[in-house]
Design a protein around this motif. Structure first.
Motif, PDB file in Angstrom:
ATOM      1  N   ASP A 117       0.799  -1.389  -0.074  1.00 26.44           N
ATOM      2  CA  ASP A 117       0.190   0.113  -0.056  1.00 26.44           C
ATOM      3  C   ASP A 117       0.915   1.425  -0.017  1.00 26.44           C
ATOM      4  O   ASP A 117       2.043   1.253   0.418  1.00 26.44           O
ATOM      5  CB  ASP A 117      -0.980  -0.050   1.301  1.00 26.44           C
ATOM      6  N   SER A 136      -6.507   0.574  -3.205  1.00 25.06           N
ATOM      7  CA  SER A 136      -7.996   0.267  -2.789  1.00 25.06           C
ATOM      8  C   SER A 136      -8.951   0.365  -3.950  1.00 25.06           C
ATOM      9  O   SER A 136      -8.906   0.729  -5.039  1.00 25.06           O
ATOM     10  CB  SER A 136      -8.227   1.021  -1.558  1.00 25.06           C
ATOM     11  N   LEU A 487      -6.017   6.483   2.417  1.00 25.24           N
ATOM     12  CA  LEU A 487      -5.918   5.261   3.066  1.00 25.24           C
ATOM     13  C   LEU A 487      -6.480   5.298   4.308  1.00 25.24           C
ATOM     14  O   LEU A 487      -7.123   4.113   4.835  1.00 25.24           O
ATOM     15  CB  LEU A 487      -4.549   4.721   2.710  1.00 25.24           C
ATOM     16  N   LEU A 527     -13.686  -3.922   0.962  1.00 27.20           N
ATOM     17  CA  LEU A 527     -12.650  -2.900   1.043  1.00 27.20           C
ATOM     18  C   LEU A 527     -11.097  -3.287   1.932  1.00 27.20           C
ATOM     19  O   LEU A 527     -10.620  -2.391   2.342  1.00 27.20           O
ATOM     20  CB  LEU A 527     -13.279  -1.523   1.843  1.00 27.20           C
ATOM     21  N   THR A 529      -7.309  -3.849   1.418  1.00 29.13           N
ATOM     22  CA  THR A 529      -6.413  -2.940   0.665  1.00 29.13           C
ATOM     23  C   THR A 529      -5.642  -4.027  -0.450  1.00 29.13           C
ATOM     24  O   THR A 529      -5.518  -5.255   0.199  1.00 29.13           O
ATOM     25  CB  THR A 529      -5.419  -1.854   1.326  1.00 29.13           C
TER      26      THR A 529
END
Length: 550
Positions: A117, A136, A487, A527, A529
């Motif tokens: 991420d 995401s 995020l 949801l 990531t």
């Protein structure tokens, strides 16, 4: 003919050579294939038209995969783009579509490619630099905002995390009420070339191949218009391979993927027609044209003879082409416009299905809007002004091109034989065979440039002093802060228990033979990531260590 040739040599050639010697003692292609002074019908003495060429849209597809080729439909003009945030990239896509681009091609940043991420420690300083940052489902929604997914095909250049990005794409379509079956596009999903030439791998080879196979089988059932893999010679060539090695190692990887899916009991003709390829267009004009033709023929024969494919579409090598990024120079960058035009022309004459033309400033920075427009206009000029799209395979029958096509196929076939003798593609990769061959070819190329034996205009010849390019695209380093903030907000607002439950189901699926795509899509829709999904698989599969493999 031999008498006439001898007479020509004695009466014309030899006196001419005495007056003006040739520029070198010998000539060769960039792959080291000897180029003769002259090619005649004698060089094709045993040429069999039906076996070697056939007709367009007909086995062995040397002359193209469509009966009318560009007379019916031009290649897709698919400019590779993506940088910074999803919003910035979305603006660039809309601009390119407005300028006449006919398909999307998405570049992702390195953290996204490596399964991190944007707020991960390993992502520091790399967010949005070589592509768009996508961590995401909301990021993907912003990237694709106002783009009609059921009307525009999309290509996503992503490999280790291909399953996750495809899941994001599917989830966006579902939220818009678009049926999965109507989606068209390509996900690169070619992990083997990462081990060979590029390095954005995550998991050990066997687990990576499992994910590739899961994507192919899922798409065969749910996304019939989607290409679940784009088997890439492009990056192999960018790493320094020859044209012959590019064909050989790409076909070898394709063989490994077909074998992986066949092991699952899936019939070859139920998935092979959706396998796509991705090649480089370099600067040795005739060699590149011959390379594309040889690759089509070799793949057709491989699918028919090795795998027993019966459907002609299973034997078709359909490919995207990108001009050679490694050929672009920071010195005199305007020269890159000419390089790209010549390379793009070779791809068209070689029968590509879609094409990306590089921008003149890519040796210095990500493409500026002006440079990207010139690159797209290059394709449009080739398509609409040159006449090369008016007839099919216009260089067929050329003594030189046909001879070169045969030699490239023979050289690639020899590599395939050697790889088979090593136990197949994965065994050869683990032994470092392809890596060593590419390193040696790259070293030889650079040595020739350094010695001046190979001339690169503006680099080691025809040099000049010029003002530096100033119209360069710069990615704002502050964008990482905004991406991280988004995020954190997502993690705060989502149902954490639902995310953890979905990730646990994914980990459990990874310990079985179940297809992972449904579990990944579920995690995306809850949801989770990209980094969390990648970590869940890391916990089960572990990570690949090249030092232990070789």
């Amino acid at each position: 003919m031999s008498e006439e040739r001898d007479e020509w040599r004695e009466n014309l050639l030899e006196p001419a050579l005495e007056r003006t010697p040739e520029r070198a003692d010998s000539f060769e292609t960039s792959s080291g294939i000897a180029v003769e002074r002259l090619y005649t019908p004698e060089d094709l003495a045993h040429f069999d038209y039906e076996r070697e060429l056939g007709y367009p849209g007909q086995f062995p597809f040397t002359r193209g995969v469509q009966p009318t080729m560009y007379r019916g439909r031009l290649w897709t003009m698919r400019q590779y783009a993506g940088y910074g945030t999803a919003e910035e990239s979305n603006r660039r896509y809309k601009y390119l579509l407005a300028q006449g681009q006919t398909g999307l091609s998405v570049a992702f940043d390195l953290p996204t490619q490596m399964g991190y991420d944007s707020d991960h420690q390993a992502a520091e300083g790399e967010v949005g630099k070589v592509g768009v940052a996508i961590s995401s489902l909301p990021d993907m929604e912003l990237l694709l905002a106002d783009i009609p997914l059921d009307k525009v095909s999309a290509s996503m250049t992503i490999n280790s995390t291909a399953s996750i990005l495809l899941a994001f794409y599917i989830a966006v379509a579902r939220k818009r009420g678009i049926e999965e079956g109507s989606l068209s596009g390509t996900v690169q999903n070619d992990i083997l070339k990462e081990y060979i030439a590029r390095g954005t791998y995550i998991y050990p080879t066997a687990y990576s191949m499992r994910i590739v196979g899961d994507i192919i089988t899922y798409c065969a059932e749910k996304l019939p218009r989607w290409n679940p893999i784009s088997i890439s010679g492009y990056h192999i060539r960018e790493a320094g391979s020859t044209a012959v090695q590019e064909v050989a190692f790409t076909i070898a990887n394709g063989i490994a993927y077909v074998e992986e899916v066949l092991r699952r009991g899936v019939p070859v003709d139920s998935f092979a027609s959706r396998l796509a390829f991705f090649f480089n267009a370099h600067s040795d004009f005739f060699e590149e044209i011959a390379k594309f033709r040889a690759a089509r023929r070799l793949w057709a024969r491989t699918m028919q003879e090795r795998f027993g494919a019966n459907n002609s579409q299973s034997m078709m090598l359909r490919f995207h082409t990108q001009t050679a990024g490694s050929s672009l120079t920071a010195q005199q960058p305007d020269n890159n416009v000419v390089r790209v035009a010549i390379q793009a022309l070779s791809a068209v004459l070689g029968g590509t299905q879609s094409l990306h033309t590089n921008s003149l400033d890519e040796a210095l920075a990500l493409p500026s809007q002006r440079a990207a427009t010139i690159a797209l206009r290059t394709q449009q000029i080739i398509a609409y002004e040159t006449g090369v799209a008016s007839t099919i395979d216009p260089l067929a029958g050329s003594y030189y091109v046909e001879s070169l096509t045969n030699q490239i196929e023979a050289g690639a076939s020899d590599y395939l034989r050697r790889i088979d003798e090593m136990g197949g593609t994965l065994a050869a990769i683990d032994n470092g065979f392809q890596q060593h061959e590419i390193e040696e070819a790259s070293f030889n190329w650079q040595s020739d440039v350094d010695s001046g034996e190979r001339l690169i205009v503006g680099v080691n010849s025809f040099q000049s002093n010029e003002a530096p390019h100033t119209d360069l695209l710069k990615v704002n380093p502050a964008l990482q802060l905004g991406q991280v903030a988004r995020l954190r907000e997502l993690r705060h607002l989502r149902d954490y228990a639902q995310v953890e439950l979905a990730l646990e189901r994914l980990r459990n699926a990874a310990t079985t033979d179940d297809n992972l795509m449904p579990s990944i899509i579920e995690a995306v829709e809850k949801l989770a990531t990209l980094g969390e999904i990648s970590d869940a698989l890391r916990q089960v599969f572990g990570t690949y260590d090249e030092r232990q493999a070789i």
